[in-house]
Scaffold this active site. Sequence first.
Site, PDB file in Angstrom:
ATOM      1  CG  ASP A  67      -0.259  -0.414   2.519  1.00 29.46           C
ATOM      2  OD1 ASP A  67       0.983  -0.373   2.577  1.00 29.46           O
ATOM      3  OD2 ASP A  67      -0.964  -0.766   3.467  1.00 29.46           O
ATOM      4  CG  ASN A 136      -8.771  -1.045  12.266  1.00 23.33           C
ATOM      5  OD1 ASN A 136      -7.839  -1.734  11.873  1.00 23.33           O
ATOM      6  ND2 ASN A 136      -9.199   0.022  11.608  1.00 23.33           N
ATOM      7  CG  HIS A 138      -5.863  -2.025   9.141  1.00 22.39           C
ATOM      8  ND1 HIS A 138      -5.837  -0.657   9.284  1.00 22.39           N
ATOM      9  CD2 HIS A 138      -4.589  -2.422   9.395  1.00 22.39           C
ATOM     10  CE1 HIS A 138      -4.619  -0.259   9.591  1.00 22.39           C
ATOM     11  NE2 HIS A 138      -3.844  -1.307   9.675  1.00 22.39           N
ATOM     12  CD  GLU A 143      -8.625   1.287   7.901  1.00 22.29           C
ATOM     13  OE1 GLU A 143      -8.506   0.359   8.737  1.00 22.29           O
ATOM     14  OE2 GLU A 143      -8.007   2.362   8.001  1.00 22.29           O
TER      15      GLU A 143
HETATM   16  P1  PGA Z   1       2.318  -1.298  12.750  1.00 21.72           P
HETATM   17  O1  PGA Z   1       1.141  -1.222  11.691  1.00 21.72           O
HETATM   18  O2  PGA Z   1       3.223  -2.393  12.313  1.00 21.72           O
HETATM   19  O3  PGA Z   1       2.987   0.051  12.670  1.00 21.72           O
HETATM   20  O4  PGA Z   1       1.693  -1.557  14.075  1.00 21.72           O
HETATM   21  C1  PGA Z   1       0.543  -2.393  11.256  1.00 21.72           C
HETATM   22  C2  PGA Z   1      -0.700  -2.072  10.460  1.00 21.72           C
HETATM   23  O5  PGA Z   1      -1.352  -1.043  10.716  1.00 21.72           O
HETATM   24  O6  PGA Z   1      -1.036  -2.868   9.565  1.00 21.72           O
END
Ligand code: PGA
Length: 250
Positions: A67, A136, A138, A143
């Site tokens: 992404d 959450n 995702h 999302e």
């Molecule tokens: P993080 O993000 O590794 O910075 O916790 C993971 C994500 O949001 O997919």
Amino acid sequence: MKVIIVKDYGELSQRASFMIADALKRKRPFVLGLATGGTPEGCYRELVRMHGAGCLDFSHVITFNLDEYVGIPPYHPNSYRYYMEEKLFRHINIDRKNIHFLNSMARDLEAECQAYEEAIKAVGGIDLQVLGIGRNGHIAFNEPGSPIDSRTRVVTLSDETRIANSRFFSSLDEVPKKALTMGIGTILEARRILLLASGPTKAEAIKAAVEGPITPNVPASFLRIHKDSTFIVDREAGCLLGSRDGNENF
Ligand code: PGA
């Protein structure tokens, strides 16, 4: 699905890097899907270390990142492209033409997403996809509410995600509201999936993904229908999981 619970972030990073390194040695060319965020940083450090020690070659590796934020140019320190350069690409012998990124500055974002899907297909699909998980639930920027058959597309980031990611920006206002992301359908087509989660803020998402219903409300729960997906979680992220009786497979 396989869940491996490890002691801490160091062990998580090591296990993940061993798994990736082992896979890279078994197939040429190798198509590797990559994630950004805080979680995979330690794993990338380990891969860079192995490369530096002469034990890991990337000359046959083709990468696709999951992404990118809309409106942040690749040379900007908050872009995911910049992150990947800093954490991995500039330290290894990857052929630059094998690096694939969604161009979130493209004039026609829909066409950009379509072209990305086609580029993945053109190299025969992703062999191993690395993922993090949001608080959450995702995966990539899919999302809650994202359908199982979603493809690479433009998405609106949830407030929760923007707040979580604001730690990398000087203020919440600077966090983009939109992003391009591979879809859940795109991710599920990878031959193998490796999800990493560390720390207590991920515990509820991991419990929901591993033990809750398979639902668009928890996009990571869809990984349970994949035939070769592995979660490596540290004790803190796995602290709400039911007893596994020492069995890593279930
Ligand atoms: P993080 O993000 O590794 O910075 O916790 C993971 C994500 O949001 O997919």
